[in-house]
Design a protein around this motif. Sequence first.
Motif, PDB file in Angstrom:
ATOM      1  N   UNK A 139      29.367  45.855  57.933  1.00 26.54           N
ATOM      2  CA  UNK A 139      29.220  46.774  59.067  1.00 26.54           C
ATOM      3  C   UNK A 139      27.783  47.238  59.223  1.00 26.54           C
ATOM      4  N   UNK A 140      27.039  47.303  58.110  1.00 27.53           N
ATOM      5  CA  UNK A 140      25.618  47.671  58.165  1.00 27.53           C
ATOM      6  C   UNK A 140      24.727  46.483  58.507  1.00 27.53           C
ATOM      7  N   UNK A 141      25.341  45.295  58.674  1.00 21.32           N
ATOM      8  CA  UNK A 141      24.551  44.101  58.979  1.00 21.32           C
ATOM      9  C   UNK A 141      23.871  43.511  57.759  1.00 21.32           C
ATOM     10  N   UNK A 142      24.346  43.834  56.563  1.00 19.71           N
ATOM     11  CA  UNK A 142      23.729  43.353  55.316  1.00 19.71           C
ATOM     12  C   UNK A 142      24.631  42.283  54.699  1.00 19.71           C
ATOM     13  N   UNK A 143      24.657  41.119  55.346  1.00 14.23           N
ATOM     14  CA  UNK A 143      25.576  40.071  54.934  1.00 14.23           C
ATOM     15  C   UNK A 143      25.268  39.558  53.524  1.00 14.23           C
ATOM     16  N   UNK A 144      24.015  39.471  53.165  1.00 13.37           N
ATOM     17  CA  UNK A 144      23.671  38.972  51.836  1.00 13.37           C
ATOM     18  C   UNK A 144      24.230  39.886  50.742  1.00 13.37           C
ATOM     19  N   UNK A 145      24.156  41.192  50.972  1.00  9.50           N
ATOM     20  CA  UNK A 145      24.718  42.127  49.989  1.00  9.50           C
ATOM     21  C   UNK A 145      26.239  41.978  49.912  1.00  9.50           C
ATOM     22  N   UNK A 146      26.857  41.721  51.076  1.00 13.01           N
ATOM     23  CA  UNK A 146      28.310  41.520  51.088  1.00 13.01           C
ATOM     24  C   UNK A 146      28.675  40.279  50.282  1.00 13.01           C
ATOM     25  N   UNK A 147      27.910  39.207  50.446  1.00 12.45           N
ATOM     26  CA  UNK A 147      28.183  37.981  49.697  1.00 12.45           C
ATOM     27  C   UNK A 147      27.959  38.203  48.198  1.00 12.45           C
ATOM     28  N   UNK A 148      26.926  38.960  47.864  1.00  6.89           N
ATOM     29  CA  UNK A 148      26.664  39.249  46.461  1.00  6.89           C
ATOM     30  C   UNK A 148      27.786  40.096  45.858  1.00  6.89           C
ATOM     31  N   UNK A 149      28.323  41.022  46.676  1.00  5.88           N
ATOM     32  CA  UNK A 149      29.425  41.858  46.182  1.00  5.88           C
ATOM     33  C   UNK A 149      30.664  41.015  45.916  1.00  5.88           C
ATOM     34  N   UNK A 150      30.895  40.012  46.758  1.00  8.74           N
ATOM     35  CA  UNK A 150      32.025  39.117  46.536  1.00  8.74           C
ATOM     36  C   UNK A 150      31.862  38.369  45.214  1.00  8.74           C
ATOM     37  N   UNK A 151      30.644  37.926  44.913  1.00 12.81           N
ATOM     38  CA  UNK A 151      30.391  37.238  43.648  1.00 12.81           C
ATOM     39  C   UNK A 151      30.613  38.188  42.462  1.00 12.81           C
ATOM     40  N   UNK A 152      30.200  39.441  42.646  1.00 14.13           N
ATOM     41  CA  UNK A 152      30.436  40.439  41.595  1.00 14.13           C
ATOM     42  C   UNK A 152      31.932  40.642  41.373  1.00 14.13           C
ATOM     43  N   UNK A 153      32.681  40.696  42.477  1.00 11.12           N
ATOM     44  CA  UNK A 153      34.134  40.848  42.395  1.00 11.12           C
ATOM     45  C   UNK A 153      34.748  39.677  41.629  1.00 11.12           C
ATOM     46  N   UNK A 154      34.313  38.467  41.958  1.00  8.10           N
ATOM     47  CA  UNK A 154      34.822  37.280  41.259  1.00  8.10           C
ATOM     48  C   UNK A 154      34.548  37.367  39.755  1.00  8.10           C
ATOM     49  N   UNK A 155      33.321  37.762  39.407  1.00  9.69           N
ATOM     50  CA  UNK A 155      32.929  37.815  38.004  1.00  9.69           C
ATOM     51  C   UNK A 155      33.737  38.861  37.236  1.00  9.69           C
ATOM     52  N   UNK A 156      33.867  40.068  37.813  1.00 12.17           N
ATOM     53  CA  UNK A 156      34.558  41.138  37.108  1.00 12.17           C
ATOM     54  C   UNK A 156      36.052  40.847  36.965  1.00 12.17           C
ATOM     55  N   UNK A 157      36.657  40.277  37.999  1.00 11.13           N
ATOM     56  CA  UNK A 157      38.081  39.966  37.913  1.00 11.13           C
ATOM     57  C   UNK A 157      38.343  38.834  36.919  1.00 11.13           C
ATOM     58  N   UNK A 158      37.443  37.888  36.868  1.00 12.41           N
ATOM     59  CA  UNK A 158      37.597  36.806  35.896  1.00 12.41           C
ATOM     60  C   UNK A 158      37.424  37.339  34.472  1.00 12.41           C
ATOM     61  N   UNK A 159      36.470  38.254  34.293  1.00  5.96           N
ATOM     62  CA  UNK A 159      36.180  38.798  32.970  1.00  5.96           C
ATOM     63  C   UNK A 159      37.298  39.699  32.473  1.00  5.96           C
ATOM     64  N   UNK A 160      37.789  40.596  33.338  1.00  3.79           N
ATOM     65  CA  UNK A 160      38.744  41.620  32.906  1.00  3.79           C
ATOM     66  C   UNK A 160      40.206  41.226  33.106  1.00  3.79           C
ATOM     67  N   UNK A 161      40.482  40.389  34.113  1.00  5.72           N
ATOM     68  CA  UNK A 161      41.868  40.081  34.454  1.00  5.72           C
ATOM     69  C   UNK A 161      42.213  38.608  34.327  1.00  5.72           C
ATOM     70  N   UNK A 162      41.195  37.786  34.100  1.00  6.99           N
ATOM     71  CA  UNK A 162      41.396  36.337  34.090  1.00  6.99           C
ATOM     72  C   UNK A 162      42.089  35.896  35.382  1.00  6.99           C
ATOM     73  N   UNK A 163      41.605  36.432  36.507  1.00  2.02           N
ATOM     74  CA  UNK A 163      42.197  36.140  37.814  1.00  2.02           C
ATOM     75  C   UNK A 163      41.084  36.025  38.845  1.00  2.02           C
TER      76      UNK A 163
END
Length: 558
Positions: free
Chosen positions: A161-185
């Motif tokens: 919504x702020x027009x910061x698509x790169x940060x949004x993509x980076x947040x998605x990668x962070x989400x993937x990493x944390x869920x894989x690390x903590x939930x194996x999902x």
Amino acid sequence: MNAPRETLADLLWSNAERPKAMQSLRQALRQLKTAEQAVGHDVVHASSSHVKLDQECFESDFSQVMKLLEQDNAQGYEQAGELWRGEFLTGFDELDPEFTDWLQVERERVRSDIVTAAFKHLNDVSTLDGGKKTEAGARFLLKIDPALEAAHRVLIRLYLKLGQRERAEQQLKTCEREMRLHLDAAPDRETYSLLEERDDAGLQKKEFSQPGVGGAVQVPLSNSDGIVRLPEIYVVSASLAKSSSNDAIYLREEIVSGLSSFRSFELFQSEYFGEANAPHAALVEGYDMGSYLLRFRQDERSGKVVVQFEDRDNGQIVFNEIVDLLMWDGILPAASHIVSRINAHAIEKLRNPSNTSVFARWCQADALLWEFTPQSDAKAMRLLDELERSNRRFSRTYAGKASIIMKQALHFPMNDRTSAHGLNDLLKLAEQAIMLDPWQAVNQRVYGWALILSDMPLEAKRAFQNAGRLSSSDPSNLMSVAEGLAFSGDVVKARDIAERAYDLFSYVPRVFYEYMANISFAEENYEGALQHIEKSAGTSLKGLTTRVASLVCLGRHA
């Protein structure tokens, strides 16, 4: 803020005999009193039966965090994050095995309350302040749980919504990493689709919804694919001011705690909304789960507590209970009586077959489970199959199916059984319910019985103990727990819990005399078992077996 001495002793010295545990508790209280005198604070009040904390001089960091979240600004979220320095009572995990089990449940409750309070203000992704409030709120949630996918989604939507698509993509990668690390999902497909949206409509989607003025904040529950809607109850108790007696406040807390333990209601304290926005006497339309007001006040002249329960769907006063505690054998039975009335009314409305919501379907199936006929079990199984197809993560579906399998094995002759499932499926279903929601008392009970039938009594005992702690004001839960503990070998504890359950009953269903018969049989009190069987229906296979076994043990003709 108040607990019986026996509960504390059992929780902190579970490996000791009760007299020794009580002695250890008395010694600990004396040490606490010495420490209080040294610092000039009188926080712990101990009577002959209970120990309580003085609410006037005791404040926890939990309450401070909740107040900061209510500010709904970036500074409040940041300060709340500074106060969050780990899980509830970090470092005390190994005090006692019983305490450890209790602590796990309490940690989840604390976490759930805080996450729900934070998400209440993050319904919309706001950029009015440059997104600072929304970002601070989401960061606070991720500090509590780095793998909380809903919080990652809030940040992705904000950055888009702020027009910061790169940060949004980076947040998605962070989400993937944390869920894989903590939930194996991996994240859900819905999270990935956020970056595929091309218009602002998708950016307004709410992770947590609030349906209308005074409506319930709904959160994705751990036991549902989406949102399992529940009846909502607003607790209005502003009139219980400081001038109210401790008994009145204690009664309110026991009632709210009892309702919470059912995990069948969305509960809201009206004080959170402020006087201007507090729930008021207005009809609520379009919420088919039921919306209610629960009012408390104390009459100054008589000292009696008035508890009024109102249905906001039609304006009906369901009941107006004037509680004279002198007429009750303690606060707990009075609270249990009111909790039972509230639960019975709210659940009964949902048993109308025209209501097809997830929780209503469960209520309809649950009613059938108590009829104890092959035909009702067949109808219940069809409803549960329907629930499983549409909501695979609703835990009580699997507990219900496991209950039917056990009933078929214990209560019906072979030719009357209607379920294609067998005992081989029982433990699998019970484990599935526990994995989805271990804080549901019925799941723990069903799991305990599945373990009994799988010849694992020690594991079963732990499950029954968990069920007793999770819902200690529900007499039906306590009776089942008592019978389960008797089968697990802890006869003394079983008798104690059964007698406590009897004290809480407004009336005793006949089937529970059969439970008492089994407890008496486990005590080798065969005359008592026969007396209880006479009071029960006594026609099920299990009841007849207890009767015959008691007669044999007494040397009589069976």
